[in-house]
Design a protein around this motif. Sequence first.
Motif, PDB file in Angstrom:
ATOM      1  N   TYR A  41       0.824  -1.197   0.000  1.00  0.00           N
ATOM      2  CA  TYR A  41       0.000   0.000   0.000  1.00  0.00           C
ATOM      3  C   TYR A  41       0.865   1.256   0.000  1.00  0.00           C
ATOM      4  O   TYR A  41       0.615   2.197  -0.767  1.00  0.00           O
ATOM      5  CB  TYR A  41      -0.929  -0.005   1.221  1.00  0.00           C
ATOM      6  N   LEU A  98      -3.687  -8.885  -6.088  1.00  0.00           N
ATOM      7  CA  LEU A  98      -4.905  -8.759  -6.876  1.00  0.00           C
ATOM      8  C   LEU A  98      -6.039  -9.526  -6.215  1.00  0.00           C
ATOM      9  O   LEU A  98      -5.824 -10.573  -5.622  1.00  0.00           O
ATOM     10  CB  LEU A  98      -4.676  -9.314  -8.280  1.00  0.00           C
ATOM     11  N   LEU A  99      -7.227  -8.956  -6.340  1.00  0.00           N
ATOM     12  CA  LEU A  99      -8.419  -9.658  -5.909  1.00  0.00           C
ATOM     13  C   LEU A  99      -9.249  -9.917  -7.159  1.00  0.00           C
ATOM     14  O   LEU A  99      -9.728  -8.978  -7.793  1.00  0.00           O
ATOM     15  CB  LEU A  99      -9.225  -8.823  -4.917  1.00  0.00           C
ATOM     16  N   GLU A 126     -15.667  -7.536 -12.470  1.00  0.00           N
ATOM     17  CA  GLU A 126     -15.575  -6.076 -12.547  1.00  0.00           C
ATOM     18  C   GLU A 126     -16.704  -5.465 -13.368  1.00  0.00           C
ATOM     19  O   GLU A 126     -16.719  -4.260 -13.615  1.00  0.00           O
ATOM     20  CB  GLU A 126     -14.222  -5.697 -13.158  1.00  0.00           C
ATOM     21  N   GLU A 177     -20.856 -14.940  -5.015  1.00  0.00           N
ATOM     22  CA  GLU A 177     -19.899 -15.651  -5.865  1.00  0.00           C
ATOM     23  C   GLU A 177     -18.608 -15.744  -5.096  1.00  0.00           C
ATOM     24  O   GLU A 177     -18.294 -14.902  -4.255  1.00  0.00           O
ATOM     25  CB  GLU A 177     -19.639 -14.896  -7.172  1.00  0.00           C
ATOM     26  N   ILE A 205     -14.872 -15.365  -4.330  1.00  0.00           N
ATOM     27  CA  ILE A 205     -13.831 -14.421  -4.734  1.00  0.00           C
ATOM     28  C   ILE A 205     -12.477 -15.047  -4.439  1.00  0.00           C
ATOM     29  O   ILE A 205     -12.289 -15.691  -3.411  1.00  0.00           O
ATOM     30  CB  ILE A 205     -14.022 -13.081  -4.007  1.00  0.00           C
ATOM     31  N   ASN A 235      -5.261   7.484  -5.143  1.00  0.00           N
ATOM     32  CA  ASN A 235      -5.181   7.859  -3.727  1.00  0.00           C
ATOM     33  C   ASN A 235      -5.519   9.336  -3.534  1.00  0.00           C
ATOM     34  O   ASN A 235      -6.121   9.714  -2.527  1.00  0.00           O
ATOM     35  CB  ASN A 235      -3.786   7.561  -3.183  1.00  0.00           C
ATOM     36  N   SER A 274     -14.927  -0.592 -14.150  1.00  0.00           N
ATOM     37  CA  SER A 274     -13.625  -1.256 -14.144  1.00  0.00           C
ATOM     38  C   SER A 274     -12.478  -0.273 -14.239  1.00  0.00           C
ATOM     39  O   SER A 274     -11.333  -0.635 -13.965  1.00  0.00           O
ATOM     40  CB  SER A 274     -13.555  -2.256 -15.308  1.00  0.00           C
ATOM     41  N   TYR A 292     -12.719   0.521 -10.132  1.00  0.00           N
ATOM     42  CA  TYR A 292     -12.713  -0.662  -9.267  1.00  0.00           C
ATOM     43  C   TYR A 292     -12.328  -1.886 -10.095  1.00  0.00           C
ATOM     44  O   TYR A 292     -13.170  -2.497 -10.767  1.00  0.00           O
ATOM     45  CB  TYR A 292     -14.095  -0.859  -8.645  1.00  0.00           C
ATOM     46  N   ASN A 293     -11.082  -2.184 -10.086  1.00  0.00           N
ATOM     47  CA  ASN A 293     -10.598  -3.376 -10.787  1.00  0.00           C
ATOM     48  C   ASN A 293      -9.714  -4.183  -9.841  1.00  0.00           C
ATOM     49  O   ASN A 293      -9.463  -3.778  -8.695  1.00  0.00           O
ATOM     50  CB  ASN A 293      -9.848  -3.000 -12.062  1.00  0.00           C
ATOM     51  N   ALA A 294      -9.258  -5.324 -10.322  1.00  0.00           N
ATOM     52  CA  ALA A 294      -8.509  -6.253  -9.464  1.00  0.00           C
ATOM     53  C   ALA A 294      -7.250  -5.622  -8.892  1.00  0.00           C
ATOM     54  O   ALA A 294      -6.806  -5.966  -7.798  1.00  0.00           O
ATOM     55  CB  ALA A 294      -8.151  -7.500 -10.269  1.00  0.00           C
ATOM     56  N   GLU A 295      -6.675  -4.699  -9.622  1.00  0.00           N
ATOM     57  CA  GLU A 295      -5.435  -4.092  -9.159  1.00  0.00           C
ATOM     58  C   GLU A 295      -5.691  -2.992  -8.136  1.00  0.00           C
ATOM     59  O   GLU A 295      -4.883  -2.750  -7.250  1.00  0.00           O
ATOM     60  CB  GLU A 295      -4.664  -3.529 -10.356  1.00  0.00           C
ATOM     61  N   ILE A 344      -8.634  -2.491  -6.243  1.00  0.00           N
ATOM     62  CA  ILE A 344      -9.633  -2.661  -5.198  1.00  0.00           C
ATOM     63  C   ILE A 344      -9.005  -2.830  -3.821  1.00  0.00           C
ATOM     64  O   ILE A 344      -9.493  -2.315  -2.810  1.00  0.00           O
ATOM     65  CB  ILE A 344     -10.562  -3.859  -5.542  1.00  0.00           C
ATOM     66  N   ARG A 345      -7.865  -3.531  -3.791  1.00  0.00           N
ATOM     67  CA  ARG A 345      -7.196  -3.725  -2.505  1.00  0.00           C
ATOM     68  C   ARG A 345      -6.718  -2.388  -1.947  1.00  0.00           C
ATOM     69  O   ARG A 345      -6.888  -2.089  -0.762  1.00  0.00           O
ATOM     70  CB  ARG A 345      -6.017  -4.690  -2.710  1.00  0.00           C
ATOM     71  N   ASN A 346      -6.136  -1.599  -2.840  1.00  0.00           N
ATOM     72  CA  ASN A 346      -5.645  -0.279  -2.430  1.00  0.00           C
ATOM     73  C   ASN A 346      -6.809   0.602  -1.947  1.00  0.00           C
ATOM     74  O   ASN A 346      -6.690   1.300  -0.927  1.00  0.00           O
ATOM     75  CB  ASN A 346      -4.921   0.352  -3.611  1.00  0.00           C
ATOM     76  N   THR A 366      -7.046   1.982   1.776  1.00  0.00           N
ATOM     77  CA  THR A 366      -7.033   3.436   1.963  1.00  0.00           C
ATOM     78  C   THR A 366      -8.281   3.918   2.694  1.00  0.00           C
ATOM     79  O   THR A 366      -8.203   4.713   3.643  1.00  0.00           O
ATOM     80  CB  THR A 366      -6.925   4.127   0.600  1.00  0.00           C
ATOM     81  N   ARG A 405      -8.137   3.029   6.278  1.00  0.00           N
ATOM     82  CA  ARG A 405      -7.256   3.907   7.052  1.00  0.00           C
ATOM     83  C   ARG A 405      -7.891   5.270   7.282  1.00  0.00           C
ATOM     84  O   ARG A 405      -7.594   5.945   8.268  1.00  0.00           O
ATOM     85  CB  ARG A 405      -5.923   4.070   6.325  1.00  0.00           C
ATOM     86  N   ALA A 458     -19.431 -10.214  -3.767  1.00  0.00           N
ATOM     87  CA  ALA A 458     -18.010 -10.540  -3.816  1.00  0.00           C
ATOM     88  C   ALA A 458     -17.169  -9.397  -3.286  1.00  0.00           C
ATOM     89  O   ALA A 458     -16.166  -9.606  -2.594  1.00  0.00           O
ATOM     90  CB  ALA A 458     -17.610 -10.864  -5.250  1.00  0.00           C
ATOM     91  N   LEU A 459     -17.551  -8.182  -3.609  1.00  0.00           N
ATOM     92  CA  LEU A 459     -16.802  -7.020  -3.135  1.00  0.00           C
ATOM     93  C   LEU A 459     -16.911  -6.897  -1.621  1.00  0.00           C
ATOM     94  O   LEU A 459     -15.948  -6.512  -0.942  1.00  0.00           O
ATOM     95  CB  LEU A 459     -17.331  -5.760  -3.826  1.00  0.00           C
ATOM     96  N   LYS A 475     -17.268  -9.405   0.406  1.00  0.00           N
ATOM     97  CA  LYS A 475     -16.376 -10.433   0.948  1.00  0.00           C
ATOM     98  C   LYS A 475     -14.920 -10.006   0.872  1.00  0.00           C
ATOM     99  O   LYS A 475     -14.092 -10.402   1.675  1.00  0.00           O
ATOM    100  CB  LYS A 475     -16.572 -11.743   0.191  1.00  0.00           C
ATOM    101  N   ALA A 476     -14.614  -9.193  -0.132  1.00  0.00           N
ATOM    102  CA  ALA A 476     -13.239  -8.725  -0.290  1.00  0.00           C
ATOM    103  C   ALA A 476     -12.871  -7.654   0.724  1.00  0.00           C
ATOM    104  O   ALA A 476     -11.681  -7.400   0.951  1.00  0.00           O
ATOM    105  CB  ALA A 476     -13.030  -8.182  -1.691  1.00  0.00           C
TER     106      ALA A 476
END
Lengths: 492, 345
Positions: free
Chosen positions: A63, A124-125, A129, A142, A144, B223, B241, B244-247, B249-251, B255, B258, B269-270, B272-273
Motif C-alpha cells: 500500500y 490482486l483480488l 468487474e 460468488e 472471490i 489515492n 472497471s 474498481y478493478n482487481a489491481e 480494489i485492494r488499495n 485506503t 485507514r 463478492a466485493l 467479501k473482499a
Amino acid sequence: MKLNLWKNWSIRARLIFITIIPVALLFCTDVLYTYLFRHAEIQEELAERGRIIASALAESSEYGVISGNLADLERIARGLVQADNSIYAIDILKSDKSVAVHVVSNMPQAKENRVFDAPVKRQLLTMNEFEDEGLPHVSGQENIKKATGNEIAGYVRVVMSPSVLATKQTHRIYVQSAMSFLALFVSILCALYLTRTLHKPMATAIGALRKIRGGDYAVHVDVSAGGEIGELLSSLNEMSVSLEESKRDLENKVLARTRDLEESRNAALKADAEKRKLIQRVDSAVEDERKSIAVEIHDELNAALIGARLSSRRILDLTTNAGPGSVSAEIRANAESILKVSADLYASARKIVRRLRPEVLDLLGLQGAIEEMLHGYDASHPNCRFEIRSNGDFSKVGGGLPIAAYRLVQESLSNVVKHAEATGVSVSLLVDEDLHTLHITIADNGIGFDLQSVTPGIGLIGMRERVYAMKGQMEIKTAIGSGTVIEVRLPL
Amino acid sequence: MPLLSVRIIRHEGNYHVSSQKAGRRWKPDCLYHRFMTIARHRIRQILLLAFCLSVTWANPAVSHDAHRRDLQVVATDDSDTARRIVQDLRKKFPSAQVLNDPTKRKPGGKDSVYITIGPSALRALLSQHPEGTIISTFTSSQAYRAILESTPEKRTAAITAIYAEPSPLVQLRLISMLYKRPVETGSILSAKTAFLESALQRAASYANISLTVETFSLGDNLNRVLNRLSDALVILALPDSTVYNAENIRNILVTTYRNNQAVVGFSAALVKAGALATTYSEIEDIDAQIDELVRDFEASGKLPEPQFPKYFRTIVNEDVARSLNIVVDESVKSFARKPAMMRQP
C-alpha cells in the motif's frame, strides 16, 4: 590390549563414574556442538529472519509503495530496525530500483552483513468487474479468489548484521555452559550422596564379612537402609547367626570325633605295642627255644652219634682183626652202614644246629656270620653272585640286634633266591656311630615287582615286624624290571 | 387489461396460459342485455382465470409461458453462471429457445423477444441486427451503455435492460440504515459511468444524503482522488472497471479503511473482499424481474425503460463493521425485497 582398568575399582568409584559420565559427556557434547555449529546457526537464523522480515515487509509495503505514503513506510522500517538489533538497514526501492526509503541502524557496518531482497508484488483480488465483455454480471454470492499478480510495485531490501546474533549466541553458549556445568555439579553432588548412602552399608557389610572370614561369626550389623542393601545386611545377620550355630555344632562334632579317634588311636597303639611286644617275645622265645634245641642236639644227639660212630668203628676194626668169613663180612658191612648213617645224621644235626642257632654269630660276629651266609649262598647258587660291603665298628652291635640283622639278611636273600631271578646281589652293612644306627642294604638286579599291587607275604611281614620290634625303619625300593633295594636302619 | 379470451394450452405436459387482446368493438344494444352478457362473460373469464392462476400458483414449473411472442434466451458463454441463469429461465419460459450462437438464430419478426444474458450476448446479438425486442440482463448499466453507443437510436427504442448492479437509491437507503442517519457519501465516477451522476444525485436527494462525486481518469492518482473524498464517511462503489478493478480494489479498501471510511460495494463478492455492505440480487431475483417485465410488456405492449434490479437482499461484512465501530442492526441484515412467489412460505 584389553583394558581392565575398572576391574579393581571400588563401588564408590564405579558409582561416581556411572553417575557423572553421562552428564559429563552430555555437557561436553552440548558445549562442543554449540561451539562448532555456532557460525552455521547464526547464518541460518540470520537468513531465516532476513527472509521473513523482507517478505513480511514487502507484503505490508504494498500500500505504501503504491500510494506513495513513504513516511508511513519509513516509520514501519525504523520501528523494525529499532526493534530488531540484527537488522542493519532497510531499503524500500521503487519498481525502477530507486531508493524510496532508507533506514540505517546505529551499528557500525560489518563485512559479514547479508542482504535479503523481496519484491513488493501488487496483490490482486479477482472479482467480477462488470466489464463490457465477459461473463454475465451477477451481484449475488460468488466466490472471490485472491491472486498475486506479476506486477512488481517495488522491492524491500533488508541488510542483516550477524554481530548481534553472534553476541547473543555467545551469551547463549555461556548460559548453556553454565547451566550444563551446574547440572554437572548437581550430578556430582547427587552421585557423592548416593555413593555415600550406598557405600556406608556396603562397607559395614564388607567389614562383617571380613570378621566372618576371620572366624568371628558373632557379627551383627545395623540394618539402617532399605531395599536390596537392607536385605543384604539382614541376610548377613542371619548368615552370621547360622554360621555361629553351624560352627558350634561342628566343633561339638569334631570334639566328639576327636575323642573317639584318640580313643581308637590309643587302643590301636596299645594293641600294636602289645602285638609287637608279643612278637618280640615270640621271636625271643623262638630264638631261645632254637638255642635250647640246638644245645640239646649238639650236646645230646651229636654226642650219641659220635658214640655210635665210635662203636661202629670198633666193630669194624674187630671184624677186620677177626679175619674173613661170611659172618665177619656181614658184620663189617653193617658196621660200615651204621658208620655212614651216623656220619650223615651228625652232619644233619650240625646243619640243624647251625640253622637254629647260627653259632657263627657268636664266633665271627655279625659281619663274619653274614659273610659266611653269603659264601654259602654263593656256593649253592652258581648263577648268581653274592657280595658284601661292610664298614664301621661292629663291636657296638650287640644285644638282640645281631640276630635280628642276621635274620633280616637271611630272609631277604631267601626272597631273592626264590623270586628275583637276579644275577647279582649286594649286601651292605654300615655302622653309623654318629646316628647310632646300623644301615643294612640288600640290593639285587632282579625282575623287581610292583609294590602297590603285590600283597606282602609272611616273610616280608615278618621282616617289617622284626624291624619295628627293634624300633627301626625299613624301606623297599622296587619297580618291575628294575631290581629291588631294601634299606633297613636299626638303632644300635 | 381488456382480455377477449384466455386459452389454456397443454403442451409437452405443461400448462400454458395464453390470452388475446380484443380486436373488435362492442355494438350498442340493450344496455341491460349487454351488461348481463358482459357480466356473465366476465364472470366466466374471471373464474377461468382464477382456475388457471391457481394451477399456475400451485406449480411454479408450469408457470408463465403465457407469452404469445417468440421468446429467445441468448447466452453466448458457457460459464457456470450462464448455465445457472439459463436453467432458471427455462423454468420460467419453458417454450423459450436458447441461443448460444446468435448467428444461427431463426429469423424472427418484430414480435420476437430476446433476453440476452451478459454483455457478450448483448453485443453478439446486436451485431446480427435482429428485429424484435431485446431485454438486456445481467449487464451493468455502464456496460449496457457502452454496448449501445454504436447502436442507432432508432433501434434502441426496442431495447431495454435490467441492470446487474444494485439500484443507487437502494444503496443510499442501505447507507442511511447502516449509520442510522444520512451521512456524507462520496462516489468516484469515470468517463464510463459519468452518465450516472445525475441519477445518483437524484437518488441522494431523494434519500436526503449529501453525495460528493469525484471523477477519475486513467493516469490519475487514485489515492489523491480518495483523499479528496476524505470528508465522506461512506464511499459508494459503482461497477466501473476503470476505478474498481482487481489491481485497485485492494488499495481502495485499505485506503478507505485507514481513513475510517466504509465502502458500500456493488456485489457480494466485493463485500467479501472487504467492503462494508451492499444490496445484491441473486439470479432468481433478476429472473423474477425478467418474468414480470416480459409479462408487463406482453400485457401493455410498452417496453419499459432500463431499470435497476427490483428485488434484492443485503450482505454485511461483520468484521469490517466491527473494525469501523458500526453496530449493524438486524433490520439492516434483513433489508431486502423479494419476488412475490419467493415470499410464499
